[in-house]
Write a protein that holds these residues in place. Structure first.
Motif, PDB file in Angstrom:
ATOM      1  N   VAL A 161       1.547  -1.224   0.063  1.00  0.00           N
ATOM      2  CA  VAL A 161      -0.112   0.182  -0.256  1.00  0.00           C
ATOM      3  C   VAL A 161       1.092   1.445  -0.306  1.00  0.00           C
ATOM      4  CG1 VAL A 161      -1.738   1.098   0.887  1.00  0.00           C
ATOM      5  CG2 VAL A 161      -1.903  -1.497   1.153  1.00  0.00           C
ATOM      6  N   ARG A 162       1.519   0.841   0.930  1.00  0.00           N
ATOM      7  CA  ARG A 162       3.121   2.519   0.771  1.00  0.00           C
ATOM      8  C   ARG A 162       3.094   2.356   0.000  1.00  0.00           C
ATOM      9  NH1 ARG A 162       4.143   0.374   6.256  1.00  0.00           N
ATOM     10  NH2 ARG A 162       5.144  -0.435   5.598  1.00  0.00           N
ATOM     11  N   VAL A 163       3.817   1.316  -1.667  1.00  0.00           N
ATOM     12  CA  VAL A 163       4.372   2.149  -2.378  1.00  0.00           C
ATOM     13  C   VAL A 163       3.662   1.905  -2.967  1.00  0.00           C
ATOM     14  CG1 VAL A 163       4.832   0.857  -4.130  1.00  0.00           C
ATOM     15  CG2 VAL A 163       6.042   0.148  -2.505  1.00  0.00           C
ATOM     16  N   ALA A 164       2.300   1.661  -3.317  1.00  0.00           N
ATOM     17  CA  ALA A 164       0.979   2.522  -4.187  1.00  0.00           C
ATOM     18  C   ALA A 164       0.951   3.882  -4.241  1.00  0.00           C
ATOM     19  CB  ALA A 164      -0.021   1.504  -3.934  1.00  0.00           C
ATOM     20  N   GLU A 165       0.578   4.286  -3.358  1.00  0.00           N
ATOM     21  CA  GLU A 165       0.656   6.197  -2.377  1.00  0.00           C
ATOM     22  C   GLU A 165       1.912   7.300  -3.031  1.00  0.00           C
ATOM     23  OE1 GLU A 165      -2.131   5.332   1.820  1.00  0.00           O
ATOM     24  OE2 GLU A 165      -0.557   5.287   1.741  1.00  0.00           O
ATOM     25  N   ARG A 166       3.019   6.260  -2.619  1.00  0.00           N
ATOM     26  CA  ARG A 166       4.260   6.580  -2.754  1.00  0.00           C
ATOM     27  C   ARG A 166       4.030   6.836  -4.365  1.00  0.00           C
ATOM     28  NH1 ARG A 166       7.398   4.240  -0.108  1.00  0.00           N
ATOM     29  NH2 ARG A 166       8.291   2.684  -1.450  1.00  0.00           N
ATOM     30  N   VAL A 167       4.613   5.668  -4.828  1.00  0.00           N
ATOM     31  CA  VAL A 167       4.292   6.474  -6.848  1.00  0.00           C
ATOM     32  C   VAL A 167       3.500   7.867  -6.893  1.00  0.00           C
ATOM     33  CG1 VAL A 167       4.662   5.327  -8.959  1.00  0.00           C
ATOM     34  CG2 VAL A 167       6.201   4.711  -6.952  1.00  0.00           C
ATOM     35  N   ALA A 168       2.145   7.249  -6.450  1.00  0.00           N
ATOM     36  CA  ALA A 168       0.986   7.641  -7.291  1.00  0.00           C
ATOM     37  C   ALA A 168       1.062   8.967  -6.716  1.00  0.00           C
ATOM     38  CB  ALA A 168      -0.451   6.831  -6.471  1.00  0.00           C
ATOM     39  N   GLU A 169       1.649   9.583  -5.737  1.00  0.00           N
ATOM     40  CA  GLU A 169       1.842  11.059  -4.913  1.00  0.00           C
ATOM     41  C   GLU A 169       2.881  11.707  -5.474  1.00  0.00           C
ATOM     42  OE1 GLU A 169       2.453  13.389  -0.408  1.00  0.00           O
ATOM     43  OE2 GLU A 169       2.398  11.196  -0.708  1.00  0.00           O
ATOM     44  N   SER A 170       3.862  11.125  -6.375  1.00  0.00           N
ATOM     45  CA  SER A 170       5.064  11.922  -7.213  1.00  0.00           C
ATOM     46  C   SER A 170       4.560  12.060  -8.308  1.00  0.00           C
ATOM     47  CB  SER A 170       5.964  10.490  -7.062  1.00  0.00           C
ATOM     48  OG  SER A 170       5.870   9.534  -7.948  1.00  0.00           O
ATOM     49  N   THR A 171       2.953  11.884  -8.918  1.00  0.00           N
ATOM     50  CA  THR A 171       2.636  11.607 -10.417  1.00  0.00           C
ATOM     51  C   THR A 171       2.482  13.344 -10.540  1.00  0.00           C
ATOM     52  OG1 THR A 171       1.373   9.767 -10.451  1.00  0.00           O
ATOM     53  CG2 THR A 171       0.926  11.923 -12.018  1.00  0.00           C
ATOM     54  N   ARG A 172       3.358  13.480 -12.110  1.00  0.00           N
ATOM     55  CA  ARG A 172       2.935  14.700 -12.649  1.00  0.00           C
ATOM     56  C   ARG A 172       2.513  14.700 -13.937  1.00  0.00           C
ATOM     57  NH1 ARG A 172       3.559  15.757  -8.342  1.00  0.00           N
ATOM     58  NH2 ARG A 172       5.644  16.685  -7.224  1.00  0.00           N
ATOM     59  N   ALA A 173       1.946  14.794 -14.470  1.00  0.00           N
ATOM     60  CA  ALA A 173       0.365  15.230 -15.284  1.00  0.00           C
ATOM     61  C   ALA A 173       0.537  15.909 -15.667  1.00  0.00           C
ATOM     62  CB  ALA A 173      -0.303  14.062 -15.787  1.00  0.00           C
ATOM     63  N   LEU A 174       0.782  16.117 -17.457  1.00  0.00           N
ATOM     64  CA  LEU A 174       0.107  17.816 -18.099  1.00  0.00           C
ATOM     65  C   LEU A 174      -0.181  16.862 -19.322  1.00  0.00           C
ATOM     66  CD1 LEU A 174       3.626  19.855 -17.831  1.00  0.00           C
ATOM     67  CD2 LEU A 174       1.239  20.669 -16.379  1.00  0.00           C
ATOM     68  N   PHE A 175      -1.235  17.538 -19.918  1.00  0.00           N
ATOM     69  CA  PHE A 175      -1.732  17.454 -21.265  1.00  0.00           C
ATOM     70  C   PHE A 175      -2.495  18.715 -22.027  1.00  0.00           C
ATOM     71  CE2 PHE A 175      -4.628  16.617 -17.690  1.00  0.00           C
ATOM     72  CZ  PHE A 175      -5.722  16.951 -17.905  1.00  0.00           C
ATOM     73  N   VAL A 176      -2.331  18.626 -23.091  1.00  0.00           N
ATOM     74  CA  VAL A 176      -3.285  18.957 -23.956  1.00  0.00           C
ATOM     75  C   VAL A 176      -4.163  19.026 -24.782  1.00  0.00           C
ATOM     76  CG1 VAL A 176      -2.423  20.949 -25.922  1.00  0.00           C
ATOM     77  CG2 VAL A 176      -0.593  20.413 -24.955  1.00  0.00           C
ATOM     78  N   VAL A 177      -5.210  19.814 -24.502  1.00  0.00           N
ATOM     79  CA  VAL A 177      -6.538  19.529 -26.216  1.00  0.00           C
ATOM     80  C   VAL A 177      -6.975  19.900 -26.939  1.00  0.00           C
ATOM     81  CG1 VAL A 177      -7.321  17.420 -23.409  1.00  0.00           C
ATOM     82  CG2 VAL A 177      -7.754  20.214 -23.901  1.00  0.00           C
ATOM     83  N   ASP A 178      -7.260  19.880 -27.470  1.00  0.00           N
ATOM     84  CA  ASP A 178      -8.111  20.515 -28.344  1.00  0.00           C
ATOM     85  C   ASP A 178      -8.938  21.505 -28.327  1.00  0.00           C
ATOM     86  OD1 ASP A 178      -6.595  19.657 -30.707  1.00  0.00           O
ATOM     87  OD2 ASP A 178      -7.809  18.017 -31.711  1.00  0.00           O
TER      88      ASP A 178
END
Length: 302
Positions: A161-178
């Motif tokens: 659980v801690r591994v899942a939370e740690r990796v998810a918390e580090s997420t950076r997501a950027l996206f471009v849409v039309d």
């Protein structure tokens, strides 16, 4: 309608002989076909309605079919998995030998998926720990893969659980849409934010912060948006030596692979390229180009 199929099932090997912990995620993790099963991750599909007909993404609907539906202006809706769908996967995992389950899902700010998983957990034949990733796409997918890697190494449930939370918390997501219209109509972006994002004809760059979608920058062209993603990859590498990347698209594989090559050139890291899940795609619309990065010290190239 299937094509870029995902693994909407429980892998044959539920957990390992050491841990017997199975990791489950949902289809919005946007993992390429076969990758989830290869790493022992079960996947519960979300649903997409097209002109009143219901499909399960990764089973009988892929992103190409979704783009075709959007292009013909079909009525497209999405819905979370039922409690029964989760319970079916949990029971199958237990029957296959899992003693515990870690169920990692799409941000609860964007979907009721994690709540359905929690309700099913109360009736599961084996204990289930439900994790709200507060993330999307491979921010969720990489977290699930990292958790599965931890489980395969024999880690106890709380460490998985801690591994899942740690990796998810580090997420950076950027996206471009039309266009922001799909996000606005689906309630994932406020009308005010959508208006700001499209003011003066500028193209919005969106991000996920605290599990929610927001406008983070405005650029003048799609090319400038891609430049912003590449710059974000460079910044992510500077911030962490353990970064891993994914590039997503909806209906433009060539643009995604071109962006991924640029990221690989400036970072020296391999980049996972995949279509975004049909459910996420329904909310962002065609033309999506996205970069996801996570900090995952134990990762190996996939």
């Amino acid at each position: 309608m299937a094509g870029d199929r995902t693994d909407a099932a429980v892998p044959a090997a539920a957990g390992t002989a050491l841990s017997r912990v199975l990791v489950v995620t949902d289809s919005t993790a946007s993992l390429p076909a076969g990758l989830a099963a290869e790493h022992g991750v079960g996947v519960v599909p979300l649903q997409v309605g097209i002109d009143g007909e219901t499909f399960h993404e990764g089973i009988d609907l892929d992103s190409a079919a979704l783009v075709a539906a959007l292009d013909r202006h079909a009525v497209v809706t999405t819905s979370q998995p039922s409690v029964g769908a989760f319970l079916e996967v949990y029971r199958a995992a237990a029957a296959a030998g899992a003693e515990r389950i870690v169920s990692v899902h799409l941000s609860g700010e964007l979907s009721g998926t994690v709540r359905a998983a929690a309700l099913a957990a109360s009736d599961s034949p084996v204990p289930v720990e439900v994790v709200d990733s507060r993330s999307v796409a491979t921010g969720l997918g990489f977290a699930a893969l990292a958790a599965a890697r931890s489980a395969a190494a024999g880690a106890p449930t709380d460490e998985v659980v801690r591994v899942a939370e740690r990796v998810a918390e580090s997420t950076r997501a950027l996206f471009v849409v039309d266009s922001l219209d799909h996000l606005r109509r689906g309630g994932r972006l406020s009308a005010a934010a959508a208006a700001i994002g499209t003011a003066l004809g500028l193209r919005p760059v969106l991000g996920v912060r605290d599990g929610r979608i927001e406008v983070v920058q405005k650029v003048r062209s799609r090319g400038a948006g891609a430049d912003r993603l590449v710059a974000a990859a460079e910044a992510a590498l500077a911030a962490s030596p353990h970064v891993r990347f994914a590039v997503h698209h909806l209906g433009d594989d060539a643009a995604a692979r071109a962006c991924a090559r640029r990221v690989e050139d400036v970072t020296g890291r391999s980049v996972l390229v995949s279509p975004v899940s049909a459910v996420l795609g329904a909310h962002v619309g065609p033309g999506l180009l996205a970069l996801v990065s996570v900090d995952d010290p134990g990762a190996v190239d996939v």
